[in-house]
Scaffold this active site. Sequence first.
Site, PDB file in Angstrom:
ATOM      1  N   ARG B 673      -2.864 -10.902   1.357  1.00  0.00           N
ATOM      2  CA  ARG B 673      -4.231 -11.349   1.110  1.00  0.00           C
ATOM      3  C   ARG B 673      -4.979 -10.279   0.331  1.00  0.00           C
ATOM      4  NH1 ARG B 673      -7.884 -14.399   0.809  1.00  0.00           N
ATOM      5  NH2 ARG B 673      -9.181 -15.249   2.468  1.00  0.00           N
ATOM      6  N   LEU B 675      -8.381  -8.638  -0.445  1.00  0.00           N
ATOM      7  CA  LEU B 675      -9.612  -8.592   0.340  1.00  0.00           C
ATOM      8  C   LEU B 675     -10.864  -8.538  -0.531  1.00  0.00           C
ATOM      9  CD1 LEU B 675      -8.294  -6.100   3.038  1.00  0.00           C
ATOM     10  CD2 LEU B 675      -8.432  -8.596   3.186  1.00  0.00           C
ATOM     11  N   PRO B 677     -11.495  -8.890  -4.700  1.00  0.00           N
ATOM     12  CA  PRO B 677     -10.853  -8.986  -6.022  1.00  0.00           C
ATOM     13  C   PRO B 677     -11.384  -7.965  -7.024  1.00  0.00           C
ATOM     14  CG  PRO B 677     -12.246 -10.907  -5.586  1.00  0.00           C
ATOM     15  CD  PRO B 677     -12.176 -10.128  -4.310  1.00  0.00           C
ATOM     16  N   LYS B 678     -12.604  -7.521  -6.839  1.00  0.00           N
ATOM     17  CA  LYS B 678     -13.163  -6.567  -7.800  1.00  0.00           C
ATOM     18  C   LYS B 678     -12.493  -5.201  -7.640  1.00  0.00           C
ATOM     19  CE  LYS B 678     -17.598  -6.679  -8.971  1.00  0.00           C
ATOM     20  NZ  LYS B 678     -19.056  -6.443  -9.089  1.00  0.00           N
ATOM     21  N   THR B 679     -12.494  -4.688  -6.425  1.00  0.00           N
ATOM     22  CA  THR B 679     -11.880  -3.369  -6.235  1.00  0.00           C
ATOM     23  C   THR B 679     -10.359  -3.456  -6.332  1.00  0.00           C
ATOM     24  OG1 THR B 679     -11.982  -3.690  -3.833  1.00  0.00           O
ATOM     25  CG2 THR B 679     -13.786  -2.462  -4.849  1.00  0.00           C
ATOM     26  N   GLY B 748      -2.548   0.334  -3.346  1.00  0.00           N
ATOM     27  CA  GLY B 748      -2.877   1.510  -4.147  1.00  0.00           C
ATOM     28  C   GLY B 748      -1.746   2.007  -5.014  1.00  0.00           C
ATOM     29  N   GLU B 749      -0.523   1.658  -4.657  1.00  0.00           N
ATOM     30  CA  GLU B 749       0.592   2.287  -5.358  1.00  0.00           C
ATOM     31  C   GLU B 749       1.446   1.332  -6.166  1.00  0.00           C
ATOM     32  OE1 GLU B 749       1.966   5.890  -2.930  1.00  0.00           O
ATOM     33  OE2 GLU B 749       0.934   4.640  -1.480  1.00  0.00           O
TER      34      GLU B 749
END
Lengths: 333, 782, 169
Positions: B673, B675, B677-679, B748-749
């Site tokens: 999911r 959480l 979409p912008k970040t 993040g990776e």
Amino acid sequence: MRAFDYHQVADSEQAIEQAVRRRQAKYLGGGTNLVDLMRETVERPQTLIDVTRLSRDIDETAEGGLIIGAAATNAALAGDARIRSRYPLLSRAILSGASAQIRNMATVGGNLLQRTRCAYFYDVATRCNKREPGAGCDALEGFHRYHAILGTSSSCIATHPSDMAVALAALDARIHLRGPEGERQLAVTELHREPGERSDLEAELQPEELIVAVELPPLPMAVRSEYRKVRDRASYAFALVSVASMVELDGETIQNVRLALGGVGTRPWRAWRAEAALRGQPATEATFAAAVDAELAAARPLPGNAFKVELARRLMIAALSQRLSDARNGGDA
Amino acid sequence: MSALDKGRSGDNERSGDNQPAGVALAGDYWRPEGRPDPLSEKGRIGIGAPLSRVDGAEKVTGGARFAGEFIFDGMVYAALVYSAIANGRILAIDRREAEAMDGVVLVMTHENAPRLNTPPVFLRSPNGAAGDDHPIMQTDRVHWNGQPVALVLAETQEQADAAAESIRVDYAAEPAMIDFELAKAQARQPDNVLGGPAEITVGDADAAFEAAVHRIDATYTTPRHNHNAIEPHALTLAWVNESEGEGETLRIHDASQCVDLAVASLAEVFGIDAAQIHITSPFVGGGFGGKTLWQHQILAAAAAKLADRPVRLALSRKGVYRVVGGRACTEQRMALGADENGRLQALIHSGVAAMTRHNNLPEPFFQATKCLYAADHIRLSIDVADMHMLANTFMRAPGESVSTFALESALDELADQLSMDPLELRARNEPERDPTSGLAFSSRHLLEAARSGAERFGWSERSATPGRRREGEWQIGLGCATATYPYMRMPGAAARITLTPDGATVGIAAHEMGMGTATVQTQVAAARLGLPVEKVAFHYGDSRLTGSVLAGGSQQTAAIGGAVIAAQRALVAELLALVGQDSPLSGLAPDEIECRNEGLGAIGDGSRFESYRQILARAGRSELSVEADAAGSEELANWSMHSFGTIFCEAGVNGVTGEVRIRRLLGSFDCGRILNPKTATSQFRGGMIMGLGLALMEETLFDPRSGRVMNPSLADYHVPVQMDVPEIEVMWTDIPDPHTPMGAHGIGEIGITGVGAAVANAVYNACGKRVRDLPITLDKLL
Amino acid sequence: MQWTINGQVREAEVDFRTSLLDLLREQFQLSGTKKGCNQGACGACTVLVDGERINACLALAVQYQGREITTVEGLAERGTLHPVQAAFIEHDGFQCGYCTPGQLCSAVGMAGEFERGLPSAVTQDLAAADLEWSRDELRERMSGNLCRCGAYNGIADAIAASLGKEVVR
């Protein structure tokens, strides 16, 4: 950075007077190279003489050229409408270098006298003849991707990093100098030395001599001049190879040509041999190839920069072909 | 078109009708028969909303204060002196000139440094945050070129720097293993790789490879990399007396992605109680794996003690290269054996990475290969080559970032040999279960991500034959590669929820280094507690907050999520204990309750509800605070858990100069999911851009004659600039993983993975040249 | 020594070695301007001097006496964010936020350069009097500001939006 004295001067006369009076003085322009080198302790002046208040005017000369005050910023020069229309390669070369921020700071005089980016020159824990004559050169068998293939010696292979100076070399710019002994002029192509055994001596300047102006002679063919730079990223990187070029045709014969290279020479590299091989010859691929080979015959590549021979060859031929096509489409340019 | 439109999730259209009214307590999502976290259901308020960053205003006004920007009264500035040899002893340090200079307060060397214990090492000790186990300024030994050998404190930074520069050190150099080519010859198998075996075999891969009809056997090399966060490591610290008779507290403003581990390690180093150390790190200017514990924090604290002055230590950019490890270089053999239909029969991925004898981080370059493809026979192994160098460490997607270059390039080579579409080859080898562990996947929709990505990118326009598309000097090609990174939820997470009539505060010792943690976790906590985001504050980056959450391994989102799930349960239980008999909630058990409309309600009964404000008021409480530990991460033992994606790249190769320009880049991800979409878009793009750096330009130059990094600067170590980066499209499946908090995976990776190969494959498709040695610089294409 | 910083006259006696960047950060506690490399290679320290963007790390403070310096702290007016600041938030033009002040000052400086008709390395016809905005012009002109988090797309979107430019992608 070691402590120093600072003096701001209003004109070149004051600058020289201060320089003569102080020990280990350096002229300070925008600081974009000197301040960096002082932080690395590569440069250790006791006095800085701030020459940014010297003339930064760009004026017409009686001959129809331009004279540029040495304190003009790189950005001001690149943006000048006369330079852009009459000497576009100079604008392009400057705009291809560094970043907008640095171009807003750096001066014309400082740009000409900037020092190499050789990693071993920068790192005082390594050996460098340029920093310390006789110490040896760690670049020869080290990382030398950015290093020179032309004009090198067994003591130094460092490139001159300026883009602007390559364009100036192609334009036969003249450097106006002022020193304790008075004023003199020098062709920009004679300003920088090849390293030989004394790579620490970089410019043909007398002690305390100061660049006060750069003169661009009139050069109609420069209207269709270009500067192409190849580097490891799309912007904000030093040249691997760059080429400044302009060609004047008489029918299908090359009447006049200027070629200069960046990223490959120990100094801004005017391709005299190639030019000589082109002048008066038919403008064909074969002529170009022969001329380029004539220039690069003297190249002394090392394992890490051998690709530059081929890259320089291709870039010069591509530049000549492009200029040829520009010239043929003459009126539209 | 905005990035939001590109997420083809369709989840942003939240319809009021289908919207669940509240959030019940999450159950045992980690168990095979467990219930998914209610927040993983689609249509949850706040989840999936493109909330702008909660710390945006501070960051754009200059108000965000980073570690090197705090001030203590009487603070002095530090500068370090770095060794110029890779192995040997210090014979003498001439400090006289430095000590006589204006403003100098202290020159510290091994001769006068306070006695310090050796720090516990990351992934070797439970408290370990340190990069290596060398004693810190305790002896005359030098272990790497760049090791700090002296520290100067002075009243100003200029004075400290000048004094440090004046210090002369004489060494007795000893032979050093600093040439990877030589070190490789003495490579050894490490004790473990990330706690698991260094060699994994399924069947007999070597025999199967020999017998295969189609074979690719190639060596891929990747260089050293440095994180190069734009904020160089910096800290400001003081030994302070917080209250009478309590003894001193070491108060540190640090740039850290592991405040809690750092406290535990520093406590061991200084032989003090962890309670006497307090680290805060509210803003971190990028981490990428580099902002853990290195010598500079320890030296700064030691010098502050010795000088009895607060200290600011801001590493120079060069200093970061000298004392903070980077990603190790690797040499990887990839051998693929396939049948005529492209089915993998043998998959061999072996090789060697540089390491030291003083750390425990073999670059884990077989991680992706463990789970990606079904092959009958598999052999994976990692050796390490011990060198006299600064200890390597983890950098964004350790293992996967460089291993996907090898694996996904090799698959492209195999596809070429088979004359098969590379996506088709991958689809034919999609495994049913994890090919090495045998576990079922918790959530794997790689083929769906690949399909939708291919459609959007226009993959069908790719010519199978290289060199077919040309625009002027430019040859243009398309390439793709699979991206993958594990799902992780490490032990140690805990959260505190403090409820007041005006809202809630969630506190946890986690980190925000730009990933969007503060923003996303505010959203998640608000959704979970049935509060509007304006009424929720998320506190993090403080070692005195509860829990221990490493910002690493893409695990923070799930780790924090798991802790807040546990804390929500504790909060509901406490609130129910407060309500009393007059409350409409009286008699309900926690599992009959859901959080909704700023209060608690009975599941399925809209009439039984009481707001938090009412409950607190009735109980005469101004606040209620609970703390709970996250459940153990049992899900990791029950399933093979990974994120997936496919990277698509359009590259131009200049036929004259060999320059490569990335014209288009698309990532289609399957990461549970999404959480926010912008970040999330920024996270994916950021990883992919670092992938472009890895593909095209990044390389730490380690001089094999001196062991010295020769490009310790942002001028000479190239990272992508704005002009290198095209408009990057990202999209996602948005299919929740039923076995994770919020159905989410950390993201993040994964963005960096696969990009190296996607670029290399596009370059091959453009010009027919196969580059197996990163970075793909123009000289390799001339 | 005296400088005008964000409209206020500020005075200090500093070491000649002090950079404009350290003057701002250490003397005046204007730590919004960031130190990323201290050698003119990253742009995090970008400030405006008399409206032009420079790298404060390579500028000796003493050289800039009497000049008008604008830092990120001076972009907002009376508590209202500068349009480019608001656009950075809306378009997620940052992650960690460390390069952001430099990006913002650089964007403001760049807009001025464009208004004044200054070309860039990607301007096709250098002699042309009128410049045309394009995504490449924006990207080239902002290439002196590194962002390691990789917010480049958001930065470009934010700047384009704040300038009200329809920038071709």
